[in-house]
Design an enzyme around this catalytic site. Structure first.
Site, PDB file in Angstrom:
ATOM      1  N   ASP A 103     -11.735   2.020   2.582  1.00 52.99           N
ATOM      2  CA  ASP A 103     -10.642   1.187   3.072  1.00 52.99           C
ATOM      3  C   ASP A 103     -10.944   0.763   4.514  1.00 52.99           C
ATOM      4  O   ASP A 103     -11.256   1.611   5.355  1.00 52.99           O
ATOM      5  CB  ASP A 103      -9.355   2.050   3.053  1.00 52.99           C
ATOM      6  CG  ASP A 103      -8.118   1.274   2.688  1.00 52.99           C
ATOM      7  OD1 ASP A 103      -7.894   0.213   3.285  1.00 52.99           O
ATOM      8  OD2 ASP A 103      -7.360   1.751   1.818  1.00 52.99           O
ATOM      9  N   ASP A 207      -7.299  -3.833   4.226  1.00 52.83           N
ATOM     10  CA  ASP A 207      -5.869  -3.629   4.472  1.00 52.83           C
ATOM     11  C   ASP A 207      -5.268  -4.857   5.184  1.00 52.83           C
ATOM     12  O   ASP A 207      -5.890  -5.414   6.099  1.00 52.83           O
ATOM     13  CB  ASP A 207      -5.710  -2.390   5.366  1.00 52.83           C
ATOM     14  CG  ASP A 207      -4.277  -1.933   5.499  1.00 52.83           C
ATOM     15  OD1 ASP A 207      -3.670  -1.606   4.473  1.00 52.83           O
ATOM     16  OD2 ASP A 207      -3.768  -1.898   6.643  1.00 52.83           O
ATOM     17  N   GLU A 270      -6.128  -6.854   0.359  1.00 56.37           N
ATOM     18  CA  GLU A 270      -4.696  -6.635   0.157  1.00 56.37           C
ATOM     19  C   GLU A 270      -3.992  -7.780   0.880  1.00 56.37           C
ATOM     20  O   GLU A 270      -3.801  -7.748   2.089  1.00 56.37           O
ATOM     21  CB  GLU A 270      -4.266  -5.289   0.770  1.00 56.37           C
ATOM     22  CG  GLU A 270      -2.822  -4.959   0.451  1.00 56.37           C
ATOM     23  CD  GLU A 270      -2.058  -4.316   1.596  1.00 56.37           C
ATOM     24  OE1 GLU A 270      -1.008  -3.713   1.332  1.00 56.37           O
ATOM     25  OE2 GLU A 270      -2.473  -4.426   2.769  1.00 56.37           O
ATOM     26  N   HIS A 331      -0.257   3.597  -3.547  1.00 56.74           N
ATOM     27  CA  HIS A 331       0.398   4.566  -2.667  1.00 56.74           C
ATOM     28  C   HIS A 331       1.588   3.967  -1.917  1.00 56.74           C
ATOM     29  O   HIS A 331       2.182   4.642  -1.076  1.00 56.74           O
ATOM     30  CB  HIS A 331      -0.634   5.095  -1.666  1.00 56.74           C
ATOM     31  CG  HIS A 331      -1.156   4.002  -0.779  1.00 56.74           C
ATOM     32  ND1 HIS A 331      -1.881   2.931  -1.248  1.00 56.74           N
ATOM     33  CD2 HIS A 331      -1.023   3.789   0.552  1.00 56.74           C
ATOM     34  CE1 HIS A 331      -2.179   2.119  -0.255  1.00 56.74           C
ATOM     35  NE2 HIS A 331      -1.667   2.611   0.854  1.00 56.74           N
ATOM     36  N   ASP A 332       1.911   2.712  -2.183  1.00 56.94           N
ATOM     37  CA  ASP A 332       3.014   2.057  -1.479  1.00 56.94           C
ATOM     38  C   ASP A 332       4.237   1.792  -2.349  1.00 56.94           C
ATOM     39  O   ASP A 332       5.264   1.340  -1.836  1.00 56.94           O
ATOM     40  CB  ASP A 332       2.543   0.704  -0.901  1.00 56.94           C
ATOM     41  CG  ASP A 332       1.569   0.860   0.257  1.00 56.94           C
ATOM     42  OD1 ASP A 332       1.641   1.886   0.961  1.00 56.94           O
ATOM     43  OD2 ASP A 332       0.745  -0.041   0.460  1.00 56.94           O
TER      44      ASP A 332
END
Ligand code: NOJ
Length: 584
Positions: A103, A207, A270, A331-332
């Site tokens: 990431d 990200d 993302e 994870h969000d």
């Protein structure tokens, strides 16, 4: 090595498993998952049948935002291991034929990052300060922030420093936004991309990919849209903060770095942008792929799911050479078994309902886990039959529901931290609870909260540390009902979610290797309540996937049923069920 992974464009049809490292597997007993823990589970992941793992940040961090506040981009958090551990993990993964994606967090650093510390020390007007977004305040003495923007985690988006200036942070105050107009920032991140590529990393997840380019100069700051931070979706590239055209210059520059390697490194962005802009990020001279979040946003509704699929396929066609992605959980967002088991309201209110349910510790609406599980089984088969890459979030293969009732004083996510006084949001910890691996390692019910365990961790941590003392409790509390979802229980049960994922992934690899071309995927009209499509199968027949959302059973076409997510009898497909068929 899967046949897919032997190709340079492996990522076009990949199954990527997201590891949230601090909650995946703890090898040293400190209650935090670590890199050695990931290495110890590569066999499990190989057996699951994934092509790649993507690790959320494992870099040194103060965990103001679960690791997305990075202090050093080219190192491993000492609590999670060392660079040697990382190299060993890559080696073991590659030997198992599994690619590794890391990431990259380029919109902001941590406030403890050396560049930010230098910016603070050097003072207003310095070249060091220009690497971030510092401005003078309003008011007679600059005592007011440059404007009234609210950060995405709540509270002002500007933070004052001792010399009086303010810096911008779209997320937590520990995450200052960097200035991508500064050439040093370009060099810094290219160095980071090369560093991990040199350590054998096969790709990157970017990200906040749509947030890097900003224009804070064309209009005075205090005259800008006061909700510019929140107004992320913009059709005409005019937001000062999001989805600006210049951001693509950065990714074209990065593509040159990716292409220095053989095979070229891959990236997935993302980018929360309007669907018609997704392809810009996914173009093969930029990142290559972008997340299509429509599945993650859709409730269990045939229209929402159909439009998610059509949008993904359309965006893949527009990229000319890339493919789309399918994501149900990460994870969000709350885990999809729970989302599908809550009352299904119109798509626009669905996320609000889930938030409200979390806020009330999972008591405000009935969560029908059996129904949610049935739908999740149908959903993964529907998703995995489609052309493009599928991203699976750790624990989804166990069918884990959301842990909705974590006590407020145990939460780690910054969202509730900023809003705690008002108790308006519970945050994202319910999908980040450490995984259950072993049902024989059962915690004793804790006195202070009957629903959660202490003293053992369903095999997340070893029983003892290397020095023989007992391991620490997992960093987020695990509910006692985790036992039934433990990997060993599911391994032994042919009908479990884990075994459905294994079978689906293995069939996908053998039945659908022929082509991933979006153009070869054709929708089948089987009535409004059914999502059905066909693609060529590897053996020259036609593969078909049928999912029935309606209450009336649906007549299936003639052919060989190779897999079903639930009971199918007499050629009739019941509600909330998917079948894969090789058509006659
Ligand atoms: C997106 C990440 O997925 C999320 O977890 C994080 O809080 C924000 N970006 C900020 O980095």
């Amino acid at each position: 090595m899967t046949a897919n992974n032997m190709r340079d464009d492996w990522w076009k049809q990949a199954v990527v498993y997201q590891v949230y490292p601090r909650s995946f597997k703890d090898a040293n007993g400190d209650g935090l998952g670590d890199i050695a823990g990931v290495t110890s589970k590569i066999d499990y992941l190989k057996q699951l049948g994934v092509d790649a793992i993507w690790l959320s940040p494992f870099y040194p961090s103060d965990l103001a935002d679960g690791g997305y506040d990075v202090i050093d981009y080219r190192n491993v958090d000492p609590r999670l291991g060392t660079m040697d551990d990382f190299d060993e993990m890559v080696k073991v993964a590659h030997e198992a034929g599994i690619k590794v994606i890391v990431d990259i967090v380029p919109n902001h650093t941590a406030d403890k990052h050396v560049l930010f510390q230098e910016a603070l020390a050097a003072g207003p007007g310095s070249p060091e300060r220009d690497r971030y977004i510092f401005r003078d305040g309003r008011g007679e003495h600059g005592e007011l922030p440059p404007n009234d923007w609210i950060s995405l985690f709540g509270g002002p988006a500007w933070q004052q420093v001792p010399d009086g200036q303010w810096y911008l942070h779209i997320f937590a105050k520990e995450q200052p936004d960097v200035n991508w107009k500064n050439p040093d920032i370009h060099e810094e991140f290219k160095k980071t991309l090369r560093f991990w590529s040199d350590h054998g990393t096969d790709g990157f997840r970017i990200d906040v990919a749509h947030g890097l380019a900003k224009d804070l100069e064309s209009v005075p700051l205090d005259q800008m849209d006061p909700l510019a931070v929140q107004h992320g979706l913009c059709h005409d590239f005019t937001s000062p903060l999001w989805d600006r055209k210049e951001v693509h210059d950065i990714y074209r520059e990065w593509r040159e770095v990716f292409n220095e390697y053989n095979p070229p490194r891959f990236a997935v962005g993302e980018a929360w942008v309007v669907p018609e802009h997704q392809h810009l990020y996914a173009s093969t001279d930029e990142l290559g792929q972008v997340f299509n979040f429509e599945f993650a946003e859709a409730n269990w509704d045939v229209d929402a799911m159909r439009s998610a699929i059509l949008a993904g396929l359309k965006s893949a066609e527009e990229t000319h050479g890339s493919t789309t992605t399918w994501v149900m959980s990460n994870h969000d967002v709350p885990r999809h078994v729970s989302r599908y088991g809550l009352p299904q309201v119109p798509a626009s209110s669905h996320h609000q309902l889930a938030k409200d349910w979390l806020l009330r510790d999972g008591t405000s609406y009935f969560e029908d886990r059996e129904l949610g599980t049935k739908r999740a089984r149908a959903a993964i088969m529907m998703e995995l039959g489609l052309p493009g890459s599928t991203y699976i979030y750790q624990g989804e293969e166990l069918g884990l529901p959301e842990v909705a009732d974590i006590p407020w004083d145990r939460l780690e996510d910054p969202t509730p931290f900023f809003t705690r006084e008002r108790f308006i949001e519970k945050g994202r910890d319910g999908c980040r609870v450490p995984l259950p691996w072993d049902s024989s390692d059962v915690p004793a019910p804790a006195e202070w909260n009957a629903g959660f365990g202490t003293g053992a961790s369903f095999g997340f941590s070893p029983a003892t540390k290397a020095d023989g003392t007992a391991s620490a409790d997992p960093h987020l509390p695990q509910p006692l009902w985790y036992k039934q979802y433990a990997a060993d229980v599911e391994d032994a049960d042919d009908a479990s979610m884990l075994n459905l994922y294994r079978t689906t992934l293995s069939l996908r690899a053998t039945l659908l290797t022929a082509t991933g071309d979006t153009a070869d995927c054709a929708a089948v009209d089987a009535g409004h309540d059914v999502i059905a499509y066909t693609r060529p199968s590897a053996d020259g027949r036609r593969f078909a996937s049928y999912t029935n959302f309606g209450s009336a059973p649906v007549e299936l076409p003639a052919g060989e049923i190779v897999l079903a997510s639930g009971d199918v009898a007499d050629g009739q497909l019941p509600q909330d069920t998917t079948v894969w068929i090789l058509l006659d």
